[in-house]
Design a protein around this motif. Structure first.
Motif, PDB file in Angstrom:
ATOM      1  N   SER A   1       0.883  -1.410   0.019  1.00 41.49           N
ATOM      2  CA  SER A   1       0.036  -0.061   0.111  1.00 41.49           C
ATOM      3  C   SER A   1       0.749   1.365  -0.070  1.00 41.49           C
ATOM      4  O   SER A   1       0.350   2.374  -0.641  1.00 41.49           O
ATOM      5  N   ARG A   2       1.987   1.142   0.582  1.00 41.71           N
ATOM      6  CA  ARG A   2       2.922   2.419   0.387  1.00 41.71           C
ATOM      7  C   ARG A   2       3.523   2.690  -0.933  1.00 41.71           C
ATOM      8  O   ARG A   2       4.024   3.748  -1.123  1.00 41.71           O
ATOM      9  N   LYS A   3       3.503   1.706  -1.656  1.00 40.88           N
ATOM     10  CA  LYS A   3       3.763   1.974  -3.146  1.00 40.88           C
ATOM     11  C   LYS A   3       2.530   1.893  -4.103  1.00 40.88           C
ATOM     12  O   LYS A   3       2.740   1.853  -5.166  1.00 40.88           O
ATOM     13  N   ASN A   4       1.428   2.308  -3.572  1.00 43.33           N
ATOM     14  CA  ASN A   4       0.278   2.390  -4.198  1.00 43.33           C
ATOM     15  C   ASN A   4      -0.109   1.114  -4.934  1.00 43.33           C
ATOM     16  O   ASN A   4      -0.529   1.087  -6.097  1.00 43.33           O
ATOM     17  N   LEU A   5       0.225  -0.302  -4.399  1.00 41.14           N
ATOM     18  CA  LEU A   5       0.039  -1.438  -4.708  1.00 41.14           C
ATOM     19  C   LEU A   5      -0.894  -2.269  -3.949  1.00 41.14           C
ATOM     20  O   LEU A   5      -1.080  -1.961  -2.867  1.00 41.14           O
ATOM     21  N   SER A   6      -1.291  -3.331  -4.524  1.00 43.62           N
ATOM     22  CA  SER A   6      -2.101  -4.459  -3.648  1.00 43.62           C
ATOM     23  C   SER A   6      -1.355  -5.748  -4.005  1.00 43.62           C
ATOM     24  O   SER A   6      -0.742  -6.037  -4.809  1.00 43.62           O
ATOM     25  N   PHE A   7      -1.770  -6.694  -3.194  1.00 44.77           N
ATOM     26  CA  PHE A   7      -1.552  -7.925  -3.215  1.00 44.77           C
ATOM     27  C   PHE A   7      -1.897  -8.581  -4.558  1.00 44.77           C
ATOM     28  O   PHE A   7      -1.096  -9.471  -5.030  1.00 44.77           O
TER      29      PHE A   7
ATOM     30  N   TYR B   1      10.276 -12.455   2.978  1.00 42.85           N
ATOM     31  CA  TYR B   1       9.378 -11.820   2.008  1.00 42.85           C
ATOM     32  C   TYR B   1       9.228 -10.508   2.198  1.00 42.85           C
ATOM     33  O   TYR B   1       8.981  -9.536   1.124  1.00 42.85           O
ATOM     34  N   GLU B   2       8.902  -9.813   3.418  1.00 47.25           N
ATOM     35  CA  GLU B   2       8.535  -8.479   3.577  1.00 47.25           C
ATOM     36  C   GLU B   2       9.723  -7.614   3.245  1.00 47.25           C
ATOM     37  O   GLU B   2       9.162  -6.483   2.390  1.00 47.25           O
ATOM     38  N   VAL B   3      10.938  -7.865   3.249  1.00 45.13           N
ATOM     39  CA  VAL B   3      12.070  -7.100   3.182  1.00 45.13           C
ATOM     40  C   VAL B   3      12.132  -7.174   1.405  1.00 45.13           C
ATOM     41  O   VAL B   3      12.406  -6.058   0.898  1.00 45.13           O
ATOM     42  N   ALA B   4      11.854  -8.198   1.065  1.00 44.37           N
ATOM     43  CA  ALA B   4      11.986  -8.384  -0.230  1.00 44.37           C
ATOM     44  C   ALA B   4      10.917  -7.551  -1.213  1.00 44.37           C
ATOM     45  O   ALA B   4      11.061  -6.867  -2.108  1.00 44.37           O
ATOM     46  N   LEU B   5       9.895  -7.659  -0.423  1.00 43.53           N
ATOM     47  CA  LEU B   5       8.641  -6.611  -1.037  1.00 43.53           C
ATOM     48  C   LEU B   5       8.894  -5.165  -1.089  1.00 43.53           C
ATOM     49  O   LEU B   5       8.731  -4.472  -1.916  1.00 43.53           O
ATOM     50  N   GLU B   6       9.563  -4.799  -0.011  1.00 38.16           N
ATOM     51  CA  GLU B   6       9.972  -3.441   0.391  1.00 38.16           C
ATOM     52  C   GLU B   6      10.968  -2.920  -0.830  1.00 38.16           C
ATOM     53  O   GLU B   6      11.003  -2.014  -1.248  1.00 38.16           O
ATOM     54  N   GLU B   7      11.775  -4.006  -1.188  1.00 38.19           N
ATOM     55  CA  GLU B   7      12.861  -3.709  -1.985  1.00 38.19           C
ATOM     56  C   GLU B   7      12.482  -3.932  -3.689  1.00 38.19           C
ATOM     57  O   GLU B   7      13.119  -4.026  -4.503  1.00 38.19           O
ATOM     58  N   GLY B   8      11.178  -4.397  -3.825  1.00 35.62           N
ATOM     59  CA  GLY B   8      10.768  -4.458  -5.086  1.00 35.62           C
ATOM     60  C   GLY B   8      10.168  -5.782  -5.603  1.00 35.62           C
ATOM     61  O   GLY B   8       9.674  -5.901  -6.988  1.00 35.62           O
ATOM     62  N   ALA B   9      10.314  -6.853  -4.913  1.00 31.16           N
ATOM     63  CA  ALA B   9       9.856  -8.022  -5.403  1.00 31.16           C
ATOM     64  C   ALA B   9       8.542  -7.975  -5.774  1.00 31.16           C
ATOM     65  O   ALA B   9       7.634  -7.402  -5.359  1.00 31.16           O
ATOM     66  N   ASN B  10       8.264  -8.805  -7.111  1.00 26.65           N
ATOM     67  CA  ASN B  10       6.723  -8.832  -7.346  1.00 26.65           C
ATOM     68  C   ASN B  10       6.285 -10.346  -7.544  1.00 26.65           C
ATOM     69  O   ASN B  10       5.391 -10.783  -7.840  1.00 26.65           O
TER      70      ASN B  10
END
Length: 223
Positions: free
Chosen positions: A13-19, A200-209
């Protein structure tokens, strides 16, 4: 599953994205088909296997209810068994494997989505190209017309504190962006497959999709 989704959404949500903007690959190594089918009923649509033999045996029982991902080290002599079954190969890491995928894809008349595996941490125990090898490798296989390079994959070293491996995800994302800028033929930097149950939380913060979750869905397994 819901906890993973909740935590992921908080970050996204901080990146204006969702699951819905990422792909969750449920890692089904050693998981029996009954449990996998239950996970499918709960909404799992992508599953990842480490071994060709497991894809073969489970595919017969589950088939096309889900998209299959080959996420483990792939031996060239086993490509023919999964070439027409998988949505994506996450572990392309050498020329001999690329040549075999190209050959078998021509035979089966398919196109193969692939991610290049990068060993950012340069661990001896892990497969994958070193960071500096990736661009020359991608350039050398960009004319393989049956292989569609869709991004990069890495496996971070295990760490009690995921912050210790943040650099792995950051470095992979930077390489991903660098390759994207090159605008190479037949290369589409769309996916960053990084992050597992522990990080995975850190990976998502760094751009994982794409995140690959096993224990977080099926519990700890005894091998």
């Amino acid at each position: 599953m819901e906890i993973i989704k909740e935590k992921a959404n908080k970050i996204l949500s901080r990146k204006n994205l969702s699951f819905n903007d990422i792909t969750l690959v449920a890692v089904t190594k050693t998981v029996d088909t009954e449990k996998i089918n239950k996970a499918i009923e709960l909404g799992i649509t992508n599953i990842g296997e480490n071994k060709v033999q497991e894809i073969q045996s489970k595919y017969e029982q589950i088939n096309n209810k889900v998209k299959w991902h080959m996420i483990g080290h792939l031996q060239s002599n086993k490509v023919k068994y999964i070439i027409d079954k998988v949505e994506m190969i996450h572990s392309l890491d050498r020329m001999s494997l690329a040549e075999e995928i190209q050959k078998r894809a021509e035979e089966f008349n398919v196109y193969v989505n692939s991610l290049v595996q990068v060993n950012i941490a340069e661990e001896d125990s892990k497969f994958g190209l070193r960071k500096e090898e990736v661009i020359p490798f991608i350039e050398s296989i960009s004319n393989f017309n049956r292989i569609r390079i869709k991004g990069l994959m890495t496996i971070a070293p295990y760490a009690e504190d995921p912050e210790e491996v943040r650099y792995v995800f950051k470095d992979l994302r930077e390489l991903f962006e660098e390759i994207k800028e090159l605008n190479l033929d037949n290369i589409d930097m769309k996916y960053l497959s990084m992050g597992m149950t522990n990080d995975y939380e850190v990976a998502l913060e760094e751009g994982a999709n794409i995140i690959r979750i096993g224990t977080g869905i099926f519990g700890k397994r005894i091998y």
